[in-house]
Design a protein around this motif. Structure first.
Motif, mmCIF file in Angstrom:
data_model
loop_
_atom_site.group_PDB
_atom_site.id
_atom_site.type_symbol
_atom_site.label_atom_id
_atom_site.label_comp_id
_atom_site.label_asym_id
_atom_site.label_seq_id
_atom_site.Cartn_x
_atom_site.Cartn_y
_atom_site.Cartn_z
ATOM 1 N N MET A 41 0.526 -10.739 -8.304
ATOM 2 C CA MET A 41 1.335 -11.291 -7.213
ATOM 3 C C MET A 41 1.491 -12.807 -7.334
ATOM 4 O O MET A 41 1.879 -13.487 -6.384
ATOM 5 N N THR A 89 -8.183 -5.345 10.965
ATOM 6 C CA THR A 89 -6.993 -4.502 10.803
ATOM 7 C C THR A 89 -6.054 -4.664 12.014
ATOM 8 O O THR A 89 -6.198 -3.992 13.026
ATOM 9 N N THR A 90 -5.142 -5.597 11.879
ATOM 10 C CA THR A 90 -4.163 -5.844 12.961
ATOM 11 C C THR A 90 -3.157 -4.697 13.011
ATOM 12 O O THR A 90 -2.670 -4.263 11.954
ATOM 13 N N GLY A 105 -0.090 -4.507 10.705
ATOM 14 C CA GLY A 105 -0.265 -5.651 9.806
ATOM 15 C C GLY A 105 -0.467 -5.280 8.342
ATOM 16 O O GLY A 105 -0.240 -4.132 7.914
ATOM 17 N N THR A 106 -0.922 -6.281 7.594
ATOM 18 C CA THR A 106 -1.041 -6.126 6.136
ATOM 19 C C THR A 106 -2.216 -5.215 5.752
ATOM 20 O O THR A 106 -2.099 -4.374 4.858
ATOM 21 N N ALA A 107 -3.385 -5.408 6.445
ATOM 22 C CA ALA A 107 -4.584 -4.659 6.040
ATOM 23 C C ALA A 107 -4.378 -3.158 6.214
ATOM 24 O O ALA A 107 -4.722 -2.371 5.323
ATOM 25 N N ALA A 165 -1.641 -1.511 6.169
ATOM 26 C CA ALA A 165 -0.696 -1.024 5.146
ATOM 27 C C ALA A 165 -1.444 -0.770 3.827
ATOM 28 O O ALA A 165 -1.253 0.255 3.167
ATOM 29 N N ALA A 166 -2.340 -1.708 3.472
ATOM 30 C CA ALA A 166 -3.112 -1.557 2.229
ATOM 31 C C ALA A 166 -4.123 -0.422 2.344
ATOM 32 O O ALA A 166 -4.325 0.342 1.386
ATOM 33 N N HIS A 212 -3.859 2.298 4.066
ATOM 34 C CA HIS A 212 -3.118 3.552 3.878
ATOM 35 C C HIS A 212 -2.979 3.855 2.377
ATOM 36 O O HIS A 212 -3.203 4.975 1.916
ATOM 37 N N ASP A 213 -2.659 2.807 1.634
ATOM 38 C CA ASP A 213 -2.504 2.943 0.183
ATOM 39 C C ASP A 213 -3.823 3.361 -0.483
ATOM 40 O O ASP A 213 -3.853 4.246 -1.348
#
Ligand code: NAP
Length: 271
Positions: free
Chosen positions: A196, A233-234, A237-239, A241-242, A244-245
């Motif tokens: 990234m 984990t908002t 938010g981003t956390a 989403a990750a 879930h991945d």
């Protein structure tokens, strides 16, 4: 048996032997003059003598004769020959502590004579930086005093837990082999950062400190990791989403499976 006024021999001053030597001298009342180390090669011994001021010899029997506590840090391969060599120097007064992977206290009692007090320990490599995780268990002739001395030695290089001997394979699968899994995680997080757009040295610094700091937070707060995870984990938010991945790709079953596989391998090697 406390460590004060005790003489210590470390047979096999390699990676683990060196880490333990350094930690013991730093944290306990054992003086360098009361410690002797052995190895096969003189080069190892010169290094230990120069760095720590301890005695050294390639003669394991001489080292055992000198000591009250013998820390066995050689490789499991060749232990039968070494046991034959040093067994006559043992008596029921000397404590033998083995860190050999896969060798049970019963195996060792058979090799060293039945009345020798024996403790078994499974440390891990972060002992080199005083952040080790060590599990210990007692053989048939080891008393509470022997257990205390063993705890004192390994608490000089990190955390110590008591386990039943049958749990030692699981310890090998979790904390003994665990640093390898964590190194892979640090490496992969670093690659993620590089992918990234972060420079590699920045990415590895961030990945390493994230693993270290997160572990420290679990340890110091005593909170369940899931609670700490929820705190970062908002919603939307981003956390999350990750996460879930990570769930999708099976991170948790993969790590559980790694511990199971390494435990089974440890059992197989022990057999
Ligand atoms: N590394 C780990 O993460 C880890 C974790 C838990 C348990 N352990 C256990 O710790 C033990 C040592 O592992 P290590 O990684 O420290 O290995 P290492 O770095 O290879 O150290 C082994 C040392 O033993 C010495 N040695 C071998 N045979 C000897 C003999 N007959 N007499 C005297 N010294 C002898 C070697 O001497 P030379 O250098 O002169 O050949 C070397 O210094 C193993 O039994 C392993 O199962 C290791």
């Amino acid at each position: 048996m406390t460590l004060s006024n005790k003489k210590l021999a470390i047979l096999g001053v390699g990676n683990m032997g060196n880490a333990l030597l350094k930690g013991i001298l730093k944290a306990s009342p054992v003086a360098p003059k009361d410690v002797i180390v052995t190895a096969r090669s003189e080069a190892r011994l010169v290094a230990a003598r120069e760095e720590f001021g301890v005695g050294s010899t390639t003669n394991n029997t001489k080292a055992v004769e000198f000591a009250d506590i013998v820390l066995l840090c050689t490789k499991p391969q060749g232990i039968e020959d070494l046991a034959k060599e040093i067994q006559p120097a043992f008596d029921s007064e000397k404590l033998l502590i083995s860190i050999l992977a896969g060798r049970t206290t019963k195996n060792l009692e058979d090799m060293f004579g039945t009345t020798t007090p024996i403790m078994r320990a499974m440390p891990n490599i972060p002992s080199m930086v005083d952040e080790g995780a060590t599990a210990i268990c007692a053989g048939s002739y080891a008393t509470e005093e022997h257990q205390q001395a063993t705890r004192a030695i390994f608490s000089a290089v990190g955390e110590v837990v008591d386990v039943a001997e049958y749990q030692m394979d699981a310890v090998t699968g979790l904390s003994g082999s665990g640093p390898a899994y964590i190194y892979m995680i640090i490496e992969a997080l670093t690659d993620g950062g590089v992918k990234m757009g972060l420079p590699r040295d920045t990415a590895i610094k961030l990945a390493t400190q994230t693993v270290l700091g997160s572990a420290k937070l679990v340890k110091e707060t005593g909170l369940h990791p899931a609670i700490l995870r929820d705190q970062v984990t908002t919603p939307g938010g981003t956390a999350i989403a990750a996460i879930h991945d990570l769930e999708d790709h099976g991170l948790r079953p993969m790590l559980i499976s790694a511990v199971v596989t390494a435990t089974e391998k440890s059992k197989e090697l022990g057999d």
